[in-house]
Design a protein around this motif. Structure first.
Motif, mmCIF file in Angstrom:
data_model
loop_
_atom_site.group_PDB
_atom_site.id
_atom_site.type_symbol
_atom_site.label_atom_id
_atom_site.label_comp_id
_atom_site.label_asym_id
_atom_site.label_seq_id
_atom_site.Cartn_x
_atom_site.Cartn_y
_atom_site.Cartn_z
ATOM 1 N N ASP A 122 52.353 43.371 42.835
ATOM 2 C CA ASP A 122 52.382 42.911 43.997
ATOM 3 C C ASP A 122 51.331 42.394 44.552
ATOM 4 O OD1 ASP A 122 55.345 43.989 44.114
ATOM 5 O OD2 ASP A 122 54.238 46.090 43.949
ATOM 6 N N HIS A 123 50.161 42.975 44.498
ATOM 7 C CA HIS A 123 48.785 42.471 45.178
ATOM 8 C C HIS A 123 48.554 40.916 44.649
ATOM 9 C CE1 HIS A 123 47.997 45.974 47.236
ATOM 10 N NE2 HIS A 123 48.155 46.958 46.298
ATOM 11 N N ILE A 124 48.641 40.742 43.301
ATOM 12 C CA ILE A 124 48.611 39.484 42.757
ATOM 13 C C ILE A 124 49.484 38.437 42.866
ATOM 14 C CG2 ILE A 124 46.567 40.574 41.474
ATOM 15 C CD1 ILE A 124 48.507 39.962 39.099
ATOM 16 N N GLY A 125 50.866 38.922 43.287
ATOM 17 C CA GLY A 125 52.063 38.215 43.212
ATOM 18 C C GLY A 125 52.498 37.550 41.702
ATOM 19 N N TYR A 126 52.502 38.599 40.930
ATOM 20 C CA TYR A 126 52.848 38.257 39.499
ATOM 21 C C TYR A 126 54.259 37.895 39.597
ATOM 22 C CZ TYR A 126 54.351 39.520 34.550
ATOM 23 O OH TYR A 126 54.666 39.314 33.667
ATOM 24 N N ILE A 127 54.618 36.753 38.846
ATOM 25 C CA ILE A 127 56.086 36.203 38.752
ATOM 26 C C ILE A 127 56.671 36.299 37.139
ATOM 27 C CG2 ILE A 127 55.963 35.011 40.713
ATOM 28 C CD1 ILE A 127 56.363 32.565 39.088
ATOM 29 N N GLY A 128 55.383 36.402 36.277
ATOM 30 C CA GLY A 128 55.995 36.559 34.876
ATOM 31 C C GLY A 128 54.997 35.933 34.085
ATOM 32 N N ALA A 178 40.124 40.737 40.594
ATOM 33 C CA ALA A 178 39.173 41.846 39.596
ATOM 34 C C ALA A 178 40.106 43.175 39.562
ATOM 35 C CB ALA A 178 37.961 42.268 40.594
ATOM 36 N N MET A 179 40.880 43.710 40.508
ATOM 37 C CA MET A 179 41.654 44.921 40.182
ATOM 38 C C MET A 179 42.658 44.728 38.883
ATOM 39 S SD MET A 179 43.835 46.912 42.822
ATOM 40 C CE MET A 179 44.769 45.325 43.350
ATOM 41 N N TRP A 184 44.084 45.569 33.274
ATOM 42 C CA TRP A 184 44.472 45.099 32.039
ATOM 43 C C TRP A 184 43.563 45.205 30.727
ATOM 44 C CZ3 TRP A 184 48.009 40.287 31.774
ATOM 45 C CH2 TRP A 184 49.305 40.299 32.325
ATOM 46 N N ARG A 185 42.370 45.259 31.080
ATOM 47 C CA ARG A 185 41.229 45.303 30.252
ATOM 48 C C ARG A 185 41.261 47.009 29.629
ATOM 49 N NH1 ARG A 185 37.781 41.355 33.322
ATOM 50 N NH2 ARG A 185 37.702 39.546 31.687
ATOM 51 N N ALA A 186 41.196 47.679 30.874
ATOM 52 C CA ALA A 186 41.224 49.015 30.455
ATOM 53 C C ALA A 186 42.511 49.629 29.753
ATOM 54 C CB ALA A 186 40.923 49.910 31.810
#
Length: 433
Positions: A122-128, A178-179, A184-186
């Motif tokens: 939600d914070h980054i506005g992921y759509i796919g 950054a979040m 994703w890296r972790a």
């Protein structure tokens, strides 16, 4: 495709011979011919999606995921770790998620809508995202499967599933980005560690100020930039930092030269063909002896069977106003569409029995060579057919319009047979529920 129409070789505007009327296998993992065409079409489709999204004000990232590996690791195990295992209902085996699936599950990512808590998406506005899996292999380090994904962010949506639509675009803050990247890296590293500690990406880093914190060497992020010039050409296709098309970087596994002594599967297959054809090993591209190469190809076939090479997030196409799908049937449809979209100069029609005689004498390549080039050599094609035991009338030159008309008839006949076959299957289920 249509026994009555036989085979048509159309000559493109560039002089290339395009076989029409021959059914194709559509195996993106295993067939160099079909793979090249499918990936070319997918690359164009992905480019349109990325350009459209960035033009709307969204952002796109090319993200690459890798795992640690050695020559002792088997490809199937590495693919399972990255992509997850496949279900087998007959054997009672359930699908187990891999590191990729873990990236987009869980409360931290998805939030808790029932409690009004937003997640990272939600914070980054992921759509796919659009995911493509690539495989290389080498003698020193063995199999190297990795995933490229174009991730689209910066959008707010409303609705659910097929009714979902974008209502706003925005630019995530540096902190939000950054979040997301740290998460994703972790997650990627932690999941691979849990599946097999050997697969955990290395912690070593030459940069004292590296933002990965010792966790990021299995995940690489590249922001895709778009240049727009409304006064001249309007919008340009998004490019990665090294100037390559992100769509090609994502899906064109057939044109890549594997680095550091590694071979792509089709480079491996090419070496197998050359060695089996009697060429000296030192004169053949690639490396390795024939028994080793054959064993690798067999392992590769088994490991990729049933897996999707390119996959879009469900409903992402509809969200961007695009049609299509990711199934093998969609790949076959794409092959036929690409053939039909070509700009034909002229062509040659060969009757079915004549074509069988030509292929039975391994003269199909000679036919292609007679057709390709600045001038179509119809006399040479006819002579080949006659020498193979056919009559001269089995070969006919076609005008551009005749090529299009014949191919349209082939596609119609194929569609009718497909529908008849589907009806037979439906009837069989009705008769034997």
């Amino acid at each position: 495709m249509d026994p009555e129409a036989g085979v048509v070789f159309a000559r493109s505007a560039e002089g290339a011979a395009i076989a029409l009327g021959l059914l194709k296998c559509g195996r993106i993992w295993l067939c160099p011919v079909c793979s090249a065409k499918i990936r070319h079409g997918r690359a164009q489709e992905i480019t349109r999606a990325v350009v459209e999204w960035i033009a709307q004000g969204g952002q796109a990232y090319l993200v690459t995921f890798t795992a640690r590996h050695t020559a002792a690791d088997r490809l199937a195990s590495l693919m399972d770790a990255l992509q997850g295992t496949r279900a087998d209902k007959d054997a009672g085996i359930k699908r187990r998620p891999g590191a990729y699936q873990r990236l987009i599950t869980g409360g931290t990512w998805a939030g808790r809508p029932d409690r009004g808590v937003d997640g990272i998406r939600d914070h980054i506005g992921y759509i796919g995202m659009i995911r493509a899996t690539e495989v290389t292999v080498g003698q020193a380090h063995g199999w190297h499967p990795h995933i490229h994904a174009i991730v689209l962010i910066g959008g707010r949506t409303e609705g659910d599933r097929k009714d979902k639509r974008v209502v706003e675009t925005f630019e995530p803050t540096d902190g939000q980005l950054a979040m997301w990247q740290d998460n994703w890296r972790a997650t990627w590293t932690r999941t691979l560690q849990g599946i097999n500690p050997k697969y955990r990406p290395t912690d070593e880093c030459d940069r004292h100020d590296c933002p990965c914190g010792g966790l990021g060497h299995g995940v690489d992020f590249k922001r895709l930039e778009t240049a727009q010039d409304a006064k001249k050409l309007g919008k340009y296709i998004a490019k990665t930092q090294d100037g390559q098309s992100p769509a090609n970087e994502l899906v064109r596994g057939d044109i890549k030269d594997a680095k550091d002594g590694n071979m792509t599967p089709f480079q491996l297959l090419g070496r197998i063909g050359d060695l089996m054809g009697g060429m000296a090993p030192e004169h053949v591209a690639g490396h390795g002896k024939l028994p080793w190469l054959l064993a690798l190809w067999s392992e590769y076939e088994t490991a990729v069977s049933g897996r999707r090479a390119i996959e879009w997030t469900r409903y992402l196409r509809q969200l961007l106003g695009l049609d299509g799908g990711d199934t093998e049937e969609d790949d076959l449809d794409l092959l036929f569409e690409l053939d039909a979209a070509a700009d034909f100069r002229d062509g040659v029609q060969i009757q079915q029995r004549a074509w069988h005689k030509l292929t039975g004498r391994a003269l199909d390549l000679a036919v292609v060579e007679a057709i390709e080039g600045e001038t179509l050599d119809i006399e040479a094609v006819t002579e080949l057919a006659v020498n193979a035991g056919s009559i001269a009338g089995a070969v006919r030159q076609l005008s551009p319009k005749e090529v299009s008309d014949v191919y349209e008839g082939m596609l119609t006949a194929l569609a009718e047979r497909r529908e008849a076959a589907a009806e037979r299957r439906r009837q069989a289920l009705t008769d034997n529920p």
